[in-house]
Design a protein around this motif. Structure first.
Motif, PDB file in Angstrom:
ATOM      1  N   THR A   1       0.838  -1.208   0.000  1.00  0.00           N
ATOM      2  CA  THR A   1       0.000   0.000   0.000  1.00  0.00           C
ATOM      3  C   THR A   1       0.872   1.256   0.000  1.00  0.00           C
ATOM      4  O   THR A   1       0.558   2.244  -0.670  1.00  0.00           O
ATOM      5  CB  THR A   1      -0.936  -0.005   1.226  1.00  0.00           C
ATOM      6  N   GLN A   2       1.984   1.217   0.738  1.00  0.00           N
ATOM      7  CA  GLN A   2       2.902   2.362   0.740  1.00  0.00           C
ATOM      8  C   GLN A   2       3.472   2.596  -0.667  1.00  0.00           C
ATOM      9  O   GLN A   2       3.586   3.728  -1.122  1.00  0.00           O
ATOM     10  CB  GLN A   2       4.066   2.130   1.717  1.00  0.00           C
ATOM     11  N   TYR A   3       3.844   1.514  -1.346  1.00  0.00           N
ATOM     12  CA  TYR A   3       4.354   1.662  -2.718  1.00  0.00           C
ATOM     13  C   TYR A   3       3.267   2.221  -3.634  1.00  0.00           C
ATOM     14  O   TYR A   3       3.534   3.073  -4.483  1.00  0.00           O
ATOM     15  CB  TYR A   3       4.842   0.315  -3.269  1.00  0.00           C
ATOM     16  N   ALA A   4       2.052   1.703  -3.485  1.00  0.00           N
ATOM     17  CA  ALA A   4       0.949   2.188  -4.321  1.00  0.00           C
ATOM     18  C   ALA A   4       0.761   3.686  -4.118  1.00  0.00           C
ATOM     19  O   ALA A   4       0.591   4.443  -5.082  1.00  0.00           O
ATOM     20  CB  ALA A   4      -0.331   1.425  -3.985  1.00  0.00           C
ATOM     21  N   ARG A   5       0.818   4.134  -2.877  1.00  0.00           N
ATOM     22  CA  ARG A   5       0.683   5.571  -2.604  1.00  0.00           C
ATOM     23  C   ARG A   5       1.814   6.362  -3.241  1.00  0.00           C
ATOM     24  O   ARG A   5       1.615   7.435  -3.802  1.00  0.00           O
ATOM     25  CB  ARG A   5       0.695   5.814  -1.080  1.00  0.00           C
TER      26      ARG A   5
END
Lengths: 272, 272
Positions: free
Chosen positions: A105-109
């Protein structure tokens, strides 16, 4: 960006060309090195010269990370330029990320929100909970590695798992992931003969095909097996376009290379 | 850093603890958010409080990338701080990168040279020519994903390829890569029962084990099957240490958690 918008852009431009912005300071024209931000200057010139011939830009994050904070800044600036001036163009972060839930999720953000990419490439090794966090973002594409174009692809991807090659297992399993309609798949053009079998498993999803040109794949072969009635292909070229000339004419030379590919693609689209 | 230096540090500290610097702005003590660089302030306090109890720090790059250029700056600052003040400590970029030759070399430069990490985690899906470029850097470690600790690991990693699970194929194949003595492997602690089989394939390489604590793995179980005469284990804890307290005592609380783990590790080392 939606799939319909992408298809509409492809039909308008008669092109399904993706240009890989793998900008390498050791390969760009030497006169640019005197500028304040050589990477951005190079990208801007390439984009301005080719935007009408391609439908996607794909910066490979490695080339930017290798330059540290300056590289990251050049990537952010490039994205802002493309998104402001040519908002119809699909932007792909070729990041090949893969990590578990919270971290994914951090990468997606990072890529979908902070840098405003439309799509990101993701590695499948860690399975469902490393891919679905990306698929949660609507109007964004997650492009999963299936069969890559490098020699090491034969180490694991083409080995048989319970009677079926790993890359086919990846395709089939990924179709069961939530929001799998937002998936595209990376399929190397050096293996056009595999494309028929891949299309049998994923008849509708877009395939991102690197390896035409520098890595030796044939455009005609890829189109024969990969094109669908809704096109379904993005064919990438990086070095062949970016480094067509090391002189002051580099942007015009890049445009010429992109034009040749676009014309060849228009011929293939006419066959559908 | 050499393997001998790492082992010597482990013996001196009676610890094989790796602390995952997965610094999340939404989880750090609120009073730090008023500082100029909250991420670095948090990391600095954690490192100062725990450096004598651990042998490695492992920032997961996703958390820094999610904050854009500021995140990248905080990562660079954290690395400079650790390398200047505690140069004996192993630094691991938990980046899970994986790309082909030329691009892999760019990633290696980004993490080994620009950011001065001692090690990086790498994904195996693309095979030999996506891993060997990292192994070319002497005195650096390449930590290959083998068996991860998330539910999605069962999608592909534990499936049988030609009679043998994919993660075992990854271990065996990786041992044939050039400079494979610089390889470590990621093995999830939630699957301690697999460790015995893994040790049979890679008796000497260090294993990086996440998933003790928050993800439910047992330290004693992991040590029973994973410890070698030269230790051969790095056990990671992230959230359990970093977020032990949200108050002004967060660094002391983190030290206390690290101390408990270090003591438990000392007990296990005595059994060798």
């Amino acid at each position: 960006m939606s799939t319909d918008e992408l298809i509409s852009q492809i039909r308008k431009k008669n092109s399904f060309l993706c240009i890989g912005l793998d900008t390498d300071l050791s390969k760009i024209p030497p006169h640019l090195l005197e500028e304040a931000d050589p990477i951005f200057s190079f990208n801007k010139a390439i984009v301005d010269a080719t935007h009408h011939l391609c439908v996607a830009y794909k910066p490979n994050t490695a080339f930017y990370e290798a330059c540290g904070i300056k590289g990251w800044e050049a990537l952010a600036q490039t994205m802002e330029y493309i998104n402001t001036k040519y908002p119809e163009i699909l932007t792909i972060a070729d990041a090949k990320r893969g990590d578990i839930g919270n971290t994914a999720t951090q990468y997606a953000r990072a890529f979908f929100e902070d840098l405003s990419f439309d799509a990101i490439t993701v590695a499948p090794y860690m399975g469902r909970d490393s891919v679905e966090p990306f698929l949660k973002f609507s109007d964004k594409f997650t492009i999963l590695l299936a069969l890559t174009s490098n020699p090491g692809a034969f180490d694991f991807q083409t080995k048989r798992i319970e009677g079926k090659e790993l890359y086919k297992q990846v395709l089939e399993t990924a179709l069961t992931y939530e929001n799998s309609e937002q998936l595209m798949f990376v399929v190397g053009a050096t293996k056009a003969e595999y494309l028929k079998q891949i299309r049998a498993i994923v008849p509708n999803n877009f395939l991102l095909v690197p390896g035409v040109g520098a890595q030796g794949g044939s455009l005609v072969e890829v189109c024969r097996y990969g094109l669908t009635k809704d096109i379904g292909l993005l064919i990438n070229s990086s070095r062949g376009i970016l480094y067509a000339s090391k002189g002051k004419d580099f942007a015009a030379a890049a445009r010429e290379q992109a034009l040749q590919l676009q014309k060849a693609m228009a011929v293939e689209m006419d066959k559908i």
